[in-house]
Write a protein that holds these residues in place. Structure first.
Motif, PDB file in Angstrom:
ATOM      1  N   SER A 214       0.699  -1.264  -0.032  1.00 50.88           N
ATOM      2  CA  SER A 214       0.118   0.026   0.000  1.00 50.88           C
ATOM      3  C   SER A 214       0.856   1.308   0.146  1.00 50.88           C
ATOM      4  CB  SER A 214      -0.770  -0.113   1.124  1.00 50.88           C
ATOM      5  OG  SER A 214      -1.539   1.355   1.323  1.00 50.88           O
ATOM      6  N   ALA A 215       0.604   2.005  -0.872  1.00 49.34           N
ATOM      7  CA  ALA A 215       1.287   3.389  -1.000  1.00 49.34           C
ATOM      8  C   ALA A 215       0.893   4.361  -0.037  1.00 49.34           C
ATOM      9  CB  ALA A 215       1.148   4.138  -2.503  1.00 49.34           C
ATOM     10  N   ARG A 216      -0.400   4.186   0.536  1.00 48.97           N
ATOM     11  CA  ARG A 216      -0.901   4.766   1.642  1.00 48.97           C
ATOM     12  C   ARG A 216      -0.232   4.638   2.847  1.00 48.97           C
ATOM     13  NH1 ARG A 216      -5.459   2.587  -0.111  1.00 48.97           N
ATOM     14  NH2 ARG A 216      -5.785   1.423   1.941  1.00 48.97           N
ATOM     15  N   LYS A 217       0.051   3.427   3.369  1.00 51.54           N
ATOM     16  CA  LYS A 217       0.853   2.862   4.441  1.00 51.54           C
ATOM     17  C   LYS A 217       2.318   3.171   4.297  1.00 51.54           C
ATOM     18  CE  LYS A 217       1.010  -0.609   8.166  1.00 51.54           C
ATOM     19  NZ  LYS A 217       0.298  -1.596   8.524  1.00 51.54           N
ATOM     20  N   HIS A 218       2.682   2.968   3.137  1.00 50.89           N
ATOM     21  CA  HIS A 218       4.400   2.993   2.863  1.00 50.89           C
ATOM     22  C   HIS A 218       4.569   3.871   1.794  1.00 50.89           C
ATOM     23  CE1 HIS A 218       4.624  -0.323   6.019  1.00 50.89           C
ATOM     24  NE2 HIS A 218       3.938  -0.895   5.282  1.00 50.89           N
ATOM     25  N   PRO A 219       4.521   5.040   1.643  1.00 49.49           N
ATOM     26  CA  PRO A 219       4.554   5.813   0.547  1.00 49.49           C
ATOM     27  C   PRO A 219       5.915   6.009   0.097  1.00 49.49           C
ATOM     28  CG  PRO A 219       4.216   7.159   2.379  1.00 49.49           C
ATOM     29  CD  PRO A 219       3.996   5.850   2.896  1.00 49.49           C
ATOM     30  N   ASP A 220       6.867   5.651   0.857  1.00 44.58           N
ATOM     31  CA  ASP A 220       8.137   5.876   0.378  1.00 44.58           C
ATOM     32  C   ASP A 220       8.723   4.316  -0.417  1.00 44.58           C
ATOM     33  OD1 ASP A 220       8.648   8.357   1.229  1.00 44.58           O
ATOM     34  OD2 ASP A 220       9.349   7.827   3.030  1.00 44.58           O
ATOM     35  N   VAL A 221       7.888   3.505  -0.366  1.00 41.56           N
ATOM     36  CA  VAL A 221       8.153   2.071  -1.133  1.00 41.56           C
ATOM     37  C   VAL A 221       7.562   1.914  -2.584  1.00 41.56           C
ATOM     38  CG1 VAL A 221       8.234  -0.294  -0.664  1.00 41.56           C
ATOM     39  CG2 VAL A 221       8.418   1.035   1.371  1.00 41.56           C
ATOM     40  N   ASP A 222       8.357   1.501  -3.375  1.00 46.47           N
ATOM     41  CA  ASP A 222       7.744   1.241  -4.600  1.00 46.47           C
ATOM     42  C   ASP A 222       7.479  -0.452  -4.724  1.00 46.47           C
ATOM     43  OD1 ASP A 222       7.485   0.594  -7.306  1.00 46.47           O
ATOM     44  OD2 ASP A 222       8.739   1.870  -8.179  1.00 46.47           O
ATOM     45  N   HIS A 223       6.384  -0.705  -4.416  1.00 48.54           N
ATOM     46  CA  HIS A 223       6.015  -1.992  -4.159  1.00 48.54           C
ATOM     47  C   HIS A 223       6.035  -2.836  -5.280  1.00 48.54           C
ATOM     48  CE1 HIS A 223       4.625  -0.950  -0.215  1.00 48.54           C
ATOM     49  NE2 HIS A 223       4.228   0.074  -0.525  1.00 48.54           N
ATOM     50  N   ASP A 224       5.692  -2.308  -6.471  1.00 43.19           N
ATOM     51  CA  ASP A 224       5.952  -3.008  -7.776  1.00 43.19           C
ATOM     52  C   ASP A 224       7.274  -3.211  -8.261  1.00 43.19           C
ATOM     53  OD1 ASP A 224       3.021  -3.221  -8.024  1.00 43.19           O
ATOM     54  OD2 ASP A 224       2.995  -1.113  -9.280  1.00 43.19           O
ATOM     55  N   ALA A 225       7.944  -2.469  -8.078  1.00 40.84           N
ATOM     56  CA  ALA A 225       9.445  -2.521  -8.255  1.00 40.84           C
ATOM     57  C   ALA A 225       9.956  -3.329  -7.140  1.00 40.84           C
ATOM     58  CB  ALA A 225      10.373  -1.077  -8.141  1.00 40.84           C
ATOM     59  N   GLN A 226       9.636  -3.235  -6.096  1.00 42.80           N
ATOM     60  CA  GLN A 226      10.114  -4.501  -4.987  1.00 42.80           C
ATOM     61  C   GLN A 226       9.708  -5.752  -5.411  1.00 42.80           C
ATOM     62  OE1 GLN A 226       8.082  -5.050  -1.183  1.00 42.80           O
ATOM     63  NE2 GLN A 226      10.195  -4.397  -0.082  1.00 42.80           N
ATOM     64  N   LEU A 227       8.264  -5.934  -5.950  1.00 41.62           N
ATOM     65  CA  LEU A 227       7.840  -7.152  -6.424  1.00 41.62           C
ATOM     66  C   LEU A 227       9.002  -7.897  -7.434  1.00 41.62           C
ATOM     67  CD1 LEU A 227       6.118  -9.807  -5.938  1.00 41.62           C
ATOM     68  CD2 LEU A 227       4.484  -8.470  -7.237  1.00 41.62           C
ATOM     69  N   ALA A 228       9.119  -6.913  -8.382  1.00 40.40           N
ATOM     70  CA  ALA A 228       9.735  -7.315  -9.730  1.00 40.40           C
ATOM     71  C   ALA A 228      11.419  -7.391  -9.242  1.00 40.40           C
ATOM     72  CB  ALA A 228       9.910  -5.829 -10.518  1.00 40.40           C
ATOM     73  N   ALA A 229      11.921  -6.767  -8.345  1.00 38.87           N
ATOM     74  CA  ALA A 229      13.150  -7.083  -7.879  1.00 38.87           C
ATOM     75  C   ALA A 229      13.318  -8.500  -7.310  1.00 38.87           C
ATOM     76  CB  ALA A 229      13.694  -6.119  -6.863  1.00 38.87           C
ATOM     77  N   LEU A 230      12.293  -8.880  -6.455  1.00 37.91           N
ATOM     78  CA  LEU A 230      12.420 -10.235  -5.795  1.00 37.91           C
ATOM     79  C   LEU A 230      12.037 -11.285  -6.912  1.00 37.91           C
ATOM     80  CD1 LEU A 230      12.519 -11.581  -3.111  1.00 37.91           C
ATOM     81  CD2 LEU A 230      10.172 -11.081  -2.787  1.00 37.91           C
ATOM     82  N   ARG A 231      11.326 -11.030  -7.752  1.00 36.10           N
ATOM     83  CA  ARG A 231      10.991 -12.223  -8.886  1.00 36.10           C
ATOM     84  C   ARG A 231      12.383 -12.121  -9.604  1.00 36.10           C
ATOM     85  NH1 ARG A 231       4.803 -11.012 -10.180  1.00 36.10           N
ATOM     86  NH2 ARG A 231       3.972 -12.503  -9.164  1.00 36.10           N
ATOM     87  N   ALA A 232      13.154 -10.972 -10.092  1.00 38.50           N
ATOM     88  CA  ALA A 232      14.299 -11.049 -10.668  1.00 38.50           C
ATOM     89  C   ALA A 232      15.358 -11.777 -10.053  1.00 38.50           C
ATOM     90  CB  ALA A 232      14.507  -9.924 -11.207  1.00 38.50           C
TER      91      ALA A 232
END
Length: 112
Positions: free
Chosen positions: A11-29
């Motif tokens: 959630s960008a509301r709860k964690h506005p400084d985290v790019d959640h989509d990029a984090q998931l993509a980085a984990l998958r990569a």
């Protein structure tokens, strides 16, 4: 591995400084084809968002290893640590890396 991406986790509301989509993509990569990454709806441990559940390898599970729940996985270096732990064997085969140890939790502690 299962990544929670629902009401609080991701959630960008709860964690506005985290790019959640990029984090998931980085984990998958980072884990590539070596490990499966599932995205889940709410795991009901919103106090610990972002939640990552690390699954033991089948042989480790047969030997008694269990799921390991990690909370507050918000920084990029933690994504790398999770991937490295999986490559080292994961739950039941390799110790939890020291950087992840403070993030391990028991979901039963958050049950209603």
């Amino acid at each position: 591995m299962t990544i929670c991406r629902d009401c609080c986790c991701g959630s960008a509301r709860k964690h506005p400084d985290v790019d959640h989509d990029a984090q998931l993509a980085a984990l998958r990569a980072a884990v590539g084809e070596r490990h499966r990454v599932r995205v889940s709806e709410c795991l009901s441990v919103c106090e610990r968002s972002n939640v990552v559940v690390v699954h033991p390898a089948p042989a480790a599970r047969r030997a008694g290893a269990r799921l390991v729940h990690l909370g507050d996985v918000l920084e990029d270096h933690l994504v790398g640590a999770v991937a490295a732990w999986l490559d080292a064997g994961g739950p039941g085969l390799a110790e939890v890396p020291p950087v992840l140890t403070p993030r391990v939790f028991d979901p039963a502690d958050y049950a209603d």
